[in-house]
Design a protein around this motif. Sequence first.
Motif, PDB file in Angstrom:
ATOM      1  N   GLY A 335       0.824  -1.201   0.000  1.00  0.00           N
ATOM      2  CA  GLY A 335       0.000   0.000   0.000  1.00  0.00           C
ATOM      3  C   GLY A 335       0.857   1.250   0.000  1.00  0.00           C
ATOM      4  O   GLY A 335       1.993   1.247   0.492  1.00  0.00           O
ATOM      5  N   TRP A 336       0.303   2.333  -0.563  1.00  0.00           N
ATOM      6  CA  TRP A 336       1.028   3.604  -0.608  1.00  0.00           C
ATOM      7  C   TRP A 336       1.469   4.015   0.799  1.00  0.00           C
ATOM      8  O   TRP A 336       0.672   4.037   1.733  1.00  0.00           O
ATOM      9  N   GLY A 337       2.758   4.331   0.942  1.00  0.00           N
ATOM     10  CA  GLY A 337       3.281   4.853   2.192  1.00  0.00           C
ATOM     11  C   GLY A 337       3.496   3.832   3.277  1.00  0.00           C
ATOM     12  O   GLY A 337       3.843   4.207   4.402  1.00  0.00           O
ATOM     13  N   GLN A 338       3.341   2.552   2.992  1.00  0.00           N
ATOM     14  CA  GLN A 338       3.429   1.527   4.037  1.00  0.00           C
ATOM     15  C   GLN A 338       4.573   0.553   3.813  1.00  0.00           C
ATOM     16  O   GLN A 338       4.603  -0.514   4.422  1.00  0.00           O
ATOM     17  N   GLY A 339       5.516   0.912   2.962  1.00  0.00           N
ATOM     18  CA  GLY A 339       6.666   0.058   2.720  1.00  0.00           C
ATOM     19  C   GLY A 339       7.882   0.527   3.494  1.00  0.00           C
ATOM     20  O   GLY A 339       7.838   1.492   4.263  1.00  0.00           O
ATOM     21  N   ASN A 340       9.006  -0.152   3.275  1.00  0.00           N
ATOM     22  CA  ASN A 340      10.258   0.175   3.956  1.00  0.00           C
ATOM     23  C   ASN A 340      11.414   0.302   2.981  1.00  0.00           C
ATOM     24  O   ASN A 340      12.564   0.025   3.327  1.00  0.00           O
ATOM     25  N   SER A 341      11.121   0.707   1.761  1.00  0.00           N
ATOM     26  CA  SER A 341      12.188   0.844   0.771  1.00  0.00           C
ATOM     27  C   SER A 341      13.140   1.984   1.110  1.00  0.00           C
ATOM     28  O   SER A 341      14.209   2.091   0.503  1.00  0.00           O
ATOM     29  N   ASP A 342      12.778   2.842   2.068  1.00  0.00           N
ATOM     30  CA  ASP A 342      13.672   3.917   2.468  1.00  0.00           C
ATOM     31  C   ASP A 342      14.925   3.391   3.162  1.00  0.00           C
ATOM     32  O   ASP A 342      15.879   4.139   3.374  1.00  0.00           O
ATOM     33  N   LEU A 343      14.945   2.094   3.503  1.00  0.00           N
ATOM     34  CA  LEU A 343      16.148   1.501   4.066  1.00  0.00           C
ATOM     35  C   LEU A 343      17.313   1.527   3.091  1.00  0.00           C
ATOM     36  O   LEU A 343      18.468   1.406   3.479  1.00  0.00           O
ATOM     37  N   ILE A 344      17.023   1.676   1.811  1.00  0.00           N
ATOM     38  CA  ILE A 344      18.083   1.735   0.799  1.00  0.00           C
ATOM     39  C   ILE A 344      18.897   3.014   0.952  1.00  0.00           C
ATOM     40  O   ILE A 344      20.042   3.088   0.517  1.00  0.00           O
ATOM     41  N   GLY A 345      18.337   4.039   1.569  1.00  0.00           N
ATOM     42  CA  GLY A 345      19.057   5.285   1.783  1.00  0.00           C
ATOM     43  C   GLY A 345      18.729   6.313   0.721  1.00  0.00           C
ATOM     44  O   GLY A 345      17.654   6.300   0.120  1.00  0.00           O
ATOM     45  N   PHE A 346      19.671   7.220   0.475  1.00  0.00           N
ATOM     46  CA  PHE A 346      19.417   8.304  -0.479  1.00  0.00           C
ATOM     47  C   PHE A 346      19.173   7.784  -1.896  1.00  0.00           C
ATOM     48  O   PHE A 346      18.528   8.456  -2.700  1.00  0.00           O
ATOM     49  N   ALA A 347      19.700   6.604  -2.215  1.00  0.00           N
ATOM     50  CA  ALA A 347      19.498   6.048  -3.558  1.00  0.00           C
ATOM     51  C   ALA A 347      18.034   5.745  -3.825  1.00  0.00           C
ATOM     52  O   ALA A 347      17.647   5.559  -4.981  1.00  0.00           O
ATOM     53  N   ALA A 348      17.205   5.703  -2.764  1.00  0.00           N
ATOM     54  CA  ALA A 348      15.781   5.429  -2.957  1.00  0.00           C
ATOM     55  C   ALA A 348      15.107   6.508  -3.793  1.00  0.00           C
ATOM     56  O   ALA A 348      14.073   6.263  -4.410  1.00  0.00           O
ATOM     57  N   ASN A 349      15.694   7.698  -3.823  1.00  0.00           N
ATOM     58  CA  ASN A 349      15.114   8.787  -4.611  1.00  0.00           C
ATOM     59  C   ASN A 349      15.552   8.767  -6.068  1.00  0.00           C
ATOM     60  O   ASN A 349      15.031   9.525  -6.878  1.00  0.00           O
ATOM     61  N   SER A 350      16.530   7.926  -6.420  1.00  0.00           N
ATOM     62  CA  SER A 350      17.046   7.924  -7.788  1.00  0.00           C
ATOM     63  C   SER A 350      16.618   6.656  -8.503  1.00  0.00           C
ATOM     64  O   SER A 350      15.424   6.426  -8.703  1.00  0.00           O
ATOM     65  N   ASP A 351      17.569   5.794  -8.883  1.00  0.00           N
ATOM     66  CA  ASP A 351      17.183   4.611  -9.643  1.00  0.00           C
ATOM     67  C   ASP A 351      16.387   3.623  -8.794  1.00  0.00           C
ATOM     68  O   ASP A 351      15.527   2.902  -9.310  1.00  0.00           O
ATOM     69  N   PHE A 352      16.632   3.599  -7.482  1.00  0.00           N
ATOM     70  CA  PHE A 352      15.944   2.640  -6.622  1.00  0.00           C
ATOM     71  C   PHE A 352      14.529   3.076  -6.258  1.00  0.00           C
ATOM     72  O   PHE A 352      13.868   2.414  -5.462  1.00  0.00           O
ATOM     73  N   ILE A 353      14.076   4.189  -6.810  1.00  0.00           N
ATOM     74  CA  ILE A 353      12.693   4.592  -6.545  1.00  0.00           C
ATOM     75  C   ILE A 353      11.717   3.557  -7.104  1.00  0.00           C
ATOM     76  O   ILE A 353      10.588   3.428  -6.631  1.00  0.00           O
ATOM     77  N   PHE A 354      12.178   2.785  -8.079  1.00  0.00           N
ATOM     78  CA  PHE A 354      11.329   1.731  -8.632  1.00  0.00           C
ATOM     79  C   PHE A 354      11.126   0.608  -7.610  1.00  0.00           C
ATOM     80  O   PHE A 354      10.144  -0.130  -7.698  1.00  0.00           O
ATOM     81  N   SER A 355      12.035   0.490  -6.639  1.00  0.00           N
ATOM     82  CA  SER A 355      11.849  -0.494  -5.564  1.00  0.00           C
ATOM     83  C   SER A 355      10.669  -0.106  -4.681  1.00  0.00           C
ATOM     84  O   SER A 355       9.961  -0.976  -4.162  1.00  0.00           O
ATOM     85  N   THR A 356      10.459   1.193  -4.487  1.00  0.00           N
ATOM     86  CA  THR A 356       9.293   1.656  -3.740  1.00  0.00           C
ATOM     87  C   THR A 356       8.007   1.257  -4.448  1.00  0.00           C
ATOM     88  O   THR A 356       7.031   0.838  -3.804  1.00  0.00           O
ATOM     89  N   VAL A 357       8.002   1.372  -5.772  1.00  0.00           N
ATOM     90  CA  VAL A 357       6.839   0.928  -6.546  1.00  0.00           C
ATOM     91  C   VAL A 357       6.611  -0.564  -6.331  1.00  0.00           C
ATOM     92  O   VAL A 357       5.483  -1.015  -6.099  1.00  0.00           O
TER      93      VAL A 357
END
Length: 474
Positions: A335-357
């Motif tokens: 669900g939106w806003g209920q994951g933990n992909s932010d554990l990846i760090g600052f890279a979560a905002n770049s190429d790893f933003i697809f992991s949040t999806v």
Amino acid sequence: MSVVTNTTTIGAIELPSRRNTELLLLGFAVVIPIFAYANVGLAIHGKLPPGMFLYGLGLGALAGVAHLVVRRYAKYADPLLLPIATLLNGLGLVLIWRLDQSERLQNLAKRQFGLFTESAPRQMLYTALAIALFAVVLLVLKDHRVLQRFTYISMAAALVLLILPVVPGLGADVFGAKIWISVGGFSIQPGEFAKIVIAIFFAGYLMVKRDALALASRRFMGLYLPRGRDLGPILMIWAMSLLVLVFENDLGTSLLFFGMFVIMLYVATERTSWIVIGLLMSIGGAVVVGATASHVKARVTAWLDPFACYSTSGACEQVGQSIMSFGSGGVLGAGWGQGNSDLIGFAANSDFIFSTVGEELGLAGVMAFLLLYGLIIERGVRTALAARDPFGKLFAIGLSGAFALQIFVVAGGVMGLIPLTGMTMPFLASGGSSVLANWVLIAILIRISDTARRPAPAPAPSPDSEMTQVVRPS
């Protein structure tokens, strides 16, 4: 007695412009991110985000401006390109804002930089600048064929853009990759713009040389091998991509440029041998550089077994976290806003933003995003097929191929299918260079599609087609 004969000229049937269809789709492209924004706010804070309506108004205003420019200056353009790009950009803003709300990322920023600055407002500003640049391209570029005059100038410009990140005092080393330059406190990624400029050179060069490159000297194992002197262009581009890989430690840009040239070369010559030769050269170059360049070698090691070096390598930790994000998302996601992909760090905002999806929207969300990207690529290829001039065909297929390769290398890297490349996900990831360059790419495809679909002017009427009066004596 007299007989009057009337003959009228039948004009060309005007094709529908499809601008109303585009406007309707733009409405959905604005409403969907607003609902996603509300969903994230309710999931994280238990209430609607305070800036939700302002965000919706801003995104709607930007989409409206883009639509008016297309309606006025590209009346017959493809009606899907603008709505899909707007939808992806809007959802990207939501994903970036969702990561801004992470306490982990806020604490990490305060520990490393002493302060935390949200990325979403800055990305909204970049989006506004990108829409303005989109409008400028459509206003200035009345005919894409004008760019053919700058074939060799564009080659020189692309080389300058690729060299800038390795210039001492100008280039910046970010996480091991030298793909950024710092100007006045702002970081710019020249490679994002170089992919468009170099596509102009490839299209202009191949349009002139395609007959020579299509000639085959001998047949070997079912393949028509090119003549030795015709291998020069592909050897030059191969060497340039290796230099980018060695000096900038940028696997993504190297794959993008060489792959784009091979795709355009195949389309221009219709020789399968160029695809085989290109694949063999790219694999050979990647093996050599991967075994010698430490930064590339670390990413290859992380790709082969990220959990074997999870605690000792940052690249392994990022890939491992990304794989676990996709795995925990399942089919429908957390669900939106209920994951933990932010554990990846600052890279979560770049190429790893697809992991949040992948974690928050699951396999269904990943496939939906890939479908949207696939639609942009399909409309670009359709534009290439409809283009009436060879330069426009090659230019459109080059831009579409570059866009497809970027999606593949980013999605494949974060999913563990190929080594990480460090490129940004178009329209989703945080970064001004990426969103500016990709909106310019969409503007050029819209211009080519407008030229391709625009009805040809009706021929001048002949004297016999005018209304005449024939009087016959009784």
